[in-house]
Design a protein around this motif. Structure first.
Motif, PDB file in Angstrom:
ATOM      1  N   VAL A  79       0.587   3.380   1.507  1.00  0.00           N
ATOM      2  CA  VAL A  79       0.162   3.652   0.136  1.00  0.00           C
ATOM      3  C   VAL A  79      -0.750   4.875   0.185  1.00  0.00           C
ATOM      4  N   ILE A  80      -0.426   5.909  -0.599  1.00  0.00           N
ATOM      5  CA  ILE A  80      -1.155   7.173  -0.552  1.00  0.00           C
ATOM      6  C   ILE A  80      -1.714   7.459  -1.939  1.00  0.00           C
ATOM      7  N   THR A  89      -6.854  11.380  -1.150  1.00  0.00           N
ATOM      8  CA  THR A  89      -8.154  10.699  -1.076  1.00  0.00           C
ATOM      9  C   THR A  89      -8.103   9.384  -0.326  1.00  0.00           C
ATOM     10  N   ALA A  90      -6.919   8.794  -0.169  1.00  0.00           N
ATOM     11  CA  ALA A  90      -6.804   7.530   0.560  1.00  0.00           C
ATOM     12  C   ALA A  90      -5.379   7.390   1.074  1.00  0.00           C
ATOM     13  N   ASN A  91      -5.240   6.721   2.213  1.00  0.00           N
ATOM     14  CA  ASN A  91      -3.928   6.505   2.818  1.00  0.00           C
ATOM     15  C   ASN A  91      -4.039   5.256   3.681  1.00  0.00           C
ATOM     16  N   TRP A  92      -3.360   4.174   3.286  1.00  0.00           N
ATOM     17  CA  TRP A  92      -3.484   2.942   4.039  1.00  0.00           C
ATOM     18  C   TRP A  92      -2.143   2.228   4.155  1.00  0.00           C
ATOM     19  N   GLY A  93      -2.119   1.237   5.032  1.00  0.00           N
ATOM     20  CA  GLY A  93      -0.942   0.412   5.217  1.00  0.00           C
ATOM     21  C   GLY A  93      -0.254   0.651   6.541  1.00  0.00           C
ATOM     22  N   ARG A  94       0.323  -0.413   7.087  1.00  0.00           N
ATOM     23  CA  ARG A  94       1.168  -0.338   8.273  1.00  0.00           C
ATOM     24  C   ARG A  94       1.964  -1.630   8.354  1.00  0.00           C
ATOM     25  N   ASP A 113      -5.768  -2.309 -15.405  1.00  0.00           N
ATOM     26  CA  ASP A 113      -6.732  -1.460 -16.107  1.00  0.00           C
ATOM     27  C   ASP A 113      -8.077  -1.437 -15.395  1.00  0.00           C
ATOM     28  N   ALA A 114      -8.355  -2.450 -14.568  1.00  0.00           N
ATOM     29  CA  ALA A 114      -9.591  -2.484 -13.793  1.00  0.00           C
ATOM     30  C   ALA A 114      -9.470  -1.711 -12.482  1.00  0.00           C
ATOM     31  N   GLY A 115      -8.271  -1.193 -12.181  1.00  0.00           N
ATOM     32  CA  GLY A 115      -8.080  -0.393 -10.983  1.00  0.00           C
ATOM     33  C   GLY A 115      -7.610  -1.159  -9.760  1.00  0.00           C
ATOM     34  N   THR A 116      -7.230  -2.428  -9.916  1.00  0.00           N
ATOM     35  CA  THR A 116      -6.670  -3.179  -8.802  1.00  0.00           C
ATOM     36  C   THR A 116      -5.247  -2.716  -8.518  1.00  0.00           C
ATOM     37  N   VAL A 117      -4.955  -2.420  -7.260  1.00  0.00           N
ATOM     38  CA  VAL A 117      -3.636  -1.942  -6.852  1.00  0.00           C
ATOM     39  C   VAL A 117      -2.869  -3.109  -6.252  1.00  0.00           C
ATOM     40  N   ALA A 118      -1.697  -3.427  -6.810  1.00  0.00           N
ATOM     41  CA  ALA A 118      -0.855  -4.514  -6.315  1.00  0.00           C
ATOM     42  C   ALA A 118       0.428  -3.923  -5.753  1.00  0.00           C
ATOM     43  N   VAL A 119       0.779  -4.344  -4.528  1.00  0.00           N
ATOM     44  CA  VAL A 119       1.954  -3.826  -3.836  1.00  0.00           C
ATOM     45  C   VAL A 119       2.840  -5.008  -3.455  1.00  0.00           C
ATOM     46  N   LEU A 127      -3.012  -7.337  -2.914  1.00  0.00           N
ATOM     47  CA  LEU A 127      -3.924  -6.665  -3.818  1.00  0.00           C
ATOM     48  C   LEU A 127      -4.971  -5.889  -3.029  1.00  0.00           C
ATOM     49  N   PHE A 128      -5.272  -4.655  -3.514  1.00  0.00           N
ATOM     50  CA  PHE A 128      -6.213  -3.762  -2.857  1.00  0.00           C
ATOM     51  C   PHE A 128      -7.105  -3.111  -3.913  1.00  0.00           C
ATOM     52  N   THR A 129      -8.223  -2.580  -3.460  1.00  0.00           N
ATOM     53  CA  THR A 129      -8.975  -1.638  -4.280  1.00  0.00           C
ATOM     54  C   THR A 129      -8.316  -0.272  -4.129  1.00  0.00           C
ATOM     55  N   LEU A 130      -8.742   0.692  -4.941  1.00  0.00           N
ATOM     56  CA  LEU A 130      -8.105   1.995  -4.932  1.00  0.00           C
ATOM     57  C   LEU A 130      -8.339   2.756  -3.623  1.00  0.00           C
ATOM     58  N   ASP A 131      -9.399   2.405  -2.894  1.00  0.00           N
ATOM     59  CA  ASP A 131      -9.645   3.079  -1.615  1.00  0.00           C
ATOM     60  C   ASP A 131      -8.942   2.384  -0.451  1.00  0.00           C
ATOM     61  N   GLY A 132      -8.169   1.329  -0.745  1.00  0.00           N
ATOM     62  CA  GLY A 132      -7.398   0.659   0.288  1.00  0.00           C
ATOM     63  C   GLY A 132      -8.030  -0.587   0.858  1.00  0.00           C
TER      64      GLY A 132
END
Length: 375
Positions: A79-80, A89-94, A113-119, A127-132
């Protein structure tokens, strides 16, 4: 509510039909199709310079509330995140089974809308925060999720199927927090078995809107029901009356020839029209719904059928007011651009060049609406 980047993607089938754009089509009456004037200004692009981040297989993208663009690269299990200027600004996952790792290639994406990232990774949603930073995971089996979205800061809705894969599939729209089924499609034939395959059987298409709403319908009819997800009530419809068209004998002969030697070549039949709606998105100006025009639309803006799917491109989108669902007009996106997400002023997607080089592009959009239809 933020839309998933491919929330409107049609469910898997033997073939996907794309459409051709037509820049010089004539305008028609007030309720007929009309081509709108639109300007695209590139804000940034990433991926075509060897010194930049390189993408392997872009599977999803979405804008975050702060304007960042989040991209999922399924092949790299990554996730980039890029800021509004295109800086990484961020790059995570493996690949892996631990917290913050993906057991299967990540495929779908949604941002609250709160900025939670779901993959989504086939069996679960992480679920992640925007910084991973990893937050939690939720298992979605036995539901096989094809697309999902937030309808509040924490609650999600998904379209998927239950049970074993057989001769037919029955997609459902389900609230994941309580399992309530909000919508069920007609059974969709599977490509398994040895029976005939309809290339353009109607398939579910789904789009997350704003304020807890979602649009759901079938690809073979220009009629999407708008639901209030929390209550399950129908609160509107996105629809148009359009002439339909389907494949010609010449087209089917050329398609079978292209697929000669594959297990499905001899089983293809043309019992349905081409897809009518596909790849719905949200985008500018303001809160506007973009509905991809399938080749099954036979109005004056539609291109000729042609002889081969390999010659088609997908460029035309009908725009609708996001609150009244009134048709505003039709736009054409740049040639070669694959639209994946949008916000109130921009659209984002990617282009594929030689050697499968994938370039992410963010375009600012100015659509000139008729004076009587401006927000």
């Amino acid at each position: 509510m933020k839309a998933t980047t491919q929330a409107g993607r049609l469910l898997p089938t033997a073939c996907l039909a794309l459409v051709v754009g037509c820049a010089d089509a004539p305008a028609e009456g007030r309720d007929g199709p009309r081509l709108l004037s639109v300007d695209f200004t590139e804000e940034f692009r990433v991926g075509d310079d060897p010194d930049e981040h390189q993408f392997s297989m872009i599977s999803a993208m979405a804008f975050a509330p702060g304007g960042e663009l989040v991209v999922v690269d399924g092949h790299d299990f990554a996730v980039i995140v890029f800021d509004e200027a295109g800086n990484l600004t961020a790059n995570w996952g493996r690949e892996g089974d631990g917290p913050g790792e993906f057991p299967h290639a990540p495929d779908e994406l949604a941002i609250s809308d709160a900025g939670t990232v779901a993959v989504e990774t086939f069996t679960r949603i992480d679920l992640f925060t925007l910084d991973g930073s990893y937050v939690t995971s939720r298992v979605v089996r036995p539901l096989r999720v094809h697309s999902f979205a937030f309808y509040s800061d924490e609650a999600m809705v998904a379209i998927g199927e239950r049970g074993a894969v057989g001769n037919t599939r029955t997609p459902e729209l389900v609230r994941l927090d309580d399992g309530e089924v909000l919508w069920t499609s007609s059974p969709v034939p599977s490509i398994t078995g040895d029976g005939p395959i309809s290339m353009w059987q109607g398939l579910p298409t789904f789009l997350a809107l704003w304020d807890g709403r979602a649009a759901i319908g079938m690809s073979d009819a220009y009629d999407l029901r708008v639901l209030d997800v929390a209550s399950g009530r129908t609160v509107g419809r996105i629809e148009r009356v359009v002439p339909l068209k389907g494949p010609t004998d010449e087209f089917m002969d050329a398609t079978r020839a292209e697929m000669a030697g594959t297990p499905v070549a001899g089983r293809l039949e043309a019992s349905h029209p081409f897809p009518v709606v596909m790849n719905p998105q949200v985008g500018p100006p303001g809160r506007t719904v973009w509905i991809g025009r399938g080749a099954g639309i036979g109005d004056s803006l539609s291109p000729p059928v042609g002889r081969s799917m390999s010659d088609w491109t997908h460029r035309q989108y009908d725009l609708f007011d996001g609150d009244t669902y009134e048709y505003l007009g039709t736009v054409e996106i740049p040639e070669g651009f694959i639209l994946m997400t949008g916000d109130e002023t921009r659209i984002a997607g990617f282009e594929r060049a030689a050697f499968d080089v994938q370039t992410v592009r963010v375009l600012r959009v100015e659509v000139r609406l008729p004076a009587s239809r401006r927000h």
